[in-house]
Enzyme design. Structure first.
Site: not given
Length: 541
Positions: A203, A258
């Protein structure tokens, strides 16, 4: 599957759910996670790839979840972490991915970090937020203005300083330039990805970093538009869009890398959003995609408006991958903005087919598949802090956040057993899910048909886009991938238009919205054609 397989999100359709308004499972008038889980089969039946959940984190709800007091917990009004885990597991069973909102520009004033930060000038988190001394006359350190009205600074007597807030005073600005703060953000990312979340919608990312020198913003030239907030009188050169944001996003991407098959999309508003979206998504080191407000606040949708936005995202290396939305929780319902003088149902059919034909990811807002119009919320029922502060000049966002109509014969349209947090829309009863499920020609069934077309076409989902010369009322373009070619034509004007492309005989019609016949396009109509090649999608992962 090969190493060249496309990621699942490329060309995806993502369905936004505003949790407060989707389904209430416990009778308190507020939607919750269990209510969403109960309706996941319905969402899956639409043919979408993923769900974006607006904030459900612990919050005092000054801005309805965009003021987070604990990033790693569920607010009790929505349920528990166990409820969230159940939702994720059920969504994955149904083949749906879960994307959640993240708000890193600011927290709630009730967040533990801010409580500690404001307690003194020398505590361990003293500089985790943006603090500044007053000018000699006691006024704020500069002229920055908040989005919701008034100065972007609030005095705090405990520290004898001002703290910055881009939005509400209850949303203090995080000092995201600080390495320690960034590391805590990365911990939050891992917390949710470890729980099975498939991606983040970030956001207000261009509000996340400020100019450390606190220089004044220059005044904005008068463009002739009504300016309802002091915020509109400035060019936000120093209060937002700092050049270090893309570098921070590279660190965010390293965390995401990751994990396998995870997704990032940024919300980017403002006057220079196109440039920023490209900077935030450049290459393979930053975010996957971004969307702006090209259409969300557009008072009308024309061929020119669409083409201007779409041509900014050419299919070039490192140019970025766009995302598009016609509706969301911050903007008025599109049918109420655009279907002027046109049958709303016909307009919604054309609009849905158009959205499905755009190059990029597409977002559907809950109820958009039903053709829900904007609800006029009286002042006494307003919940939106921006609308309350700027009444009556700022259109309430509440009118696009009203409860989902599930059953026309239920007192609150099946959303809840008690009075909801926002009024039910009177016009929504006839558009309820149970009504449209029973009507094979309804907009709901049309939406499923349109998304099936997109999902089955490599050209529509991941292909190139080439615009054709056509009368100004028409938007005509070809989509292509390998040997599959699609032609898409839409009449966005208020008059019928006759037009034929070159070599028209090679195009075979597929799906039409409106009474398109022999290259004659009535207002609010659209059609897709195909020629050559198979429509199978390339492999995805």
């Amino acid at each position: 599957m090969t190493d060249t397989a496309l990621p699942w999100w490329r060309g995806a359709t993502i369905y936004q759910i505003y949790p407060r308004s989707f389904a209430d499972s416990n009778g308190d008038g507020i939607g919750d996670l269990a209510g969403i889980t109960a309706h996941l089969p319905y969402v899956a039946s639409l043919g979408v790839d993923a769900i974006w959940l607006s904030p459900f984190f612990k919050s005092p709800m000054r801005d309805f979840g965009y003021d987070v007091s604990d990033y790693c917990d569920v607010d009790p009004i929505f349920g528990t972490l166990a409820d969230f885990d159940t939702l994720v597991a059920r969504a994955h069973e149904l083949g749906l991915r879960i994307v959640i909102d993240q708000v890193w520009a600011h927290t709630s004033e009730e967040h533990g970090w801010f409580i500690e930060s404001r307690s003194s000038r020398d505590n361990p988190k003293a500089d985790w937020y943006v603090w500044a001394d007053p000018k000699p006359d006691g006024s704020p350190p500069n002229n920055w203005q908040s989005v919701f009205g008034g100065p972007a600074w609030t005095w705090d007597a405990r520290r004898g300083q001002y703290y910055m807030h881009q939005f509400l005073r209850e949303q203090p600005q995080l000092h995201l330039h600080k390495a320690e703060v960034q590391e805590r953000v990365f911990d939050i990312i891992r917390f949710w990805l470890d729980r099975g979340v498939d991606g983040f919608r970030i956001d207000a990312i261009n509000h996340s970093m400020h100019d450390p020198q606190l220089r004044d913003n220059p005044p904005a030239p008068d463009n002739g538009k009504v300016r309802t907030r002091p915020f509109d009188f400035q060019i936000r050169k120093y209060s937002q869009s700092h050049p270090d944001i893309p570098l921070f996003l590279e660190r965010v991407r390293q965390v995401f890398d990751e994990y396998d098959n995870r997704f990032t999309v940024a919300e980017v508003g403002g006057d220079d959003s196109d440039k920023e979206m490209k900077a935030f998504t450049q290459g393979n080191r930053r975010l996957n995609t971004a969307y702006g407000f090209d259409f969300l606040y557009a008072p009308e949708l024309t061929a020119s408006v669409l083409r201007t936005a779409l041509v900014k995202w050419p299919a070039e290396k490192d140019a970025g991958w766009p995302s598009w939305a016609f509706e969301n929780h911050d903007a008025p319902r599109a049918v109420s903005r655009w279907a002027k003088g046109v049958d709303p149902d016909a307009y919604c059919r054309m609009k849905m087919l158009l959205l499905a034909c755009l190059r990029g990811n597409i977002f559907l807002y809950y109820g958009e598949e039903l053709g829900l119009p904007q609800v006029d919320i009286p002042f006494e029922d307003l919940q939106d802090p921006e609308a309350i502060a700027n009444w009556p000049l700022t259109l309430s966002r509440d009118g696009a956040r009203t409860p989902m109509p599930w059953r026309s014969d239920a007192p609150y349209l099946g959303f809840s057993d008690t009075r909801p947090w926002l009024p039910i829309g009177d016009a929504h009863r006839a558009l309820a899910v149970n009504v449209q499920e029973a009507q094979p020609q309804s907009l709901l069934h049309w939406t499923r048909k349109v998304l099936a077309l997109r999902n089955g076409s490599a050209a529509l989902r991941v292909g190139s886009i080439d615009f054709l010369d056509a009368p100004k009322e028409l938007l005509a373009f070809e989509r292509g991938h390998e040997d599959e070619r699609m032609l898409c034509v839409f009449n966005l004007g208020d008059k019928a238009v006759t037009w034929m492309p070159r070599a028209a005989e090679r195009w075979q019609p597929l799906l039409a919205a409106g009474a398109v016949e022999a290259w004659h396009f009535p207002p609010a109509s659209g059609i897709t054609f195909r020629t050559g090649g198979a429509s199978g999608l390339p492999s995805q992962k």
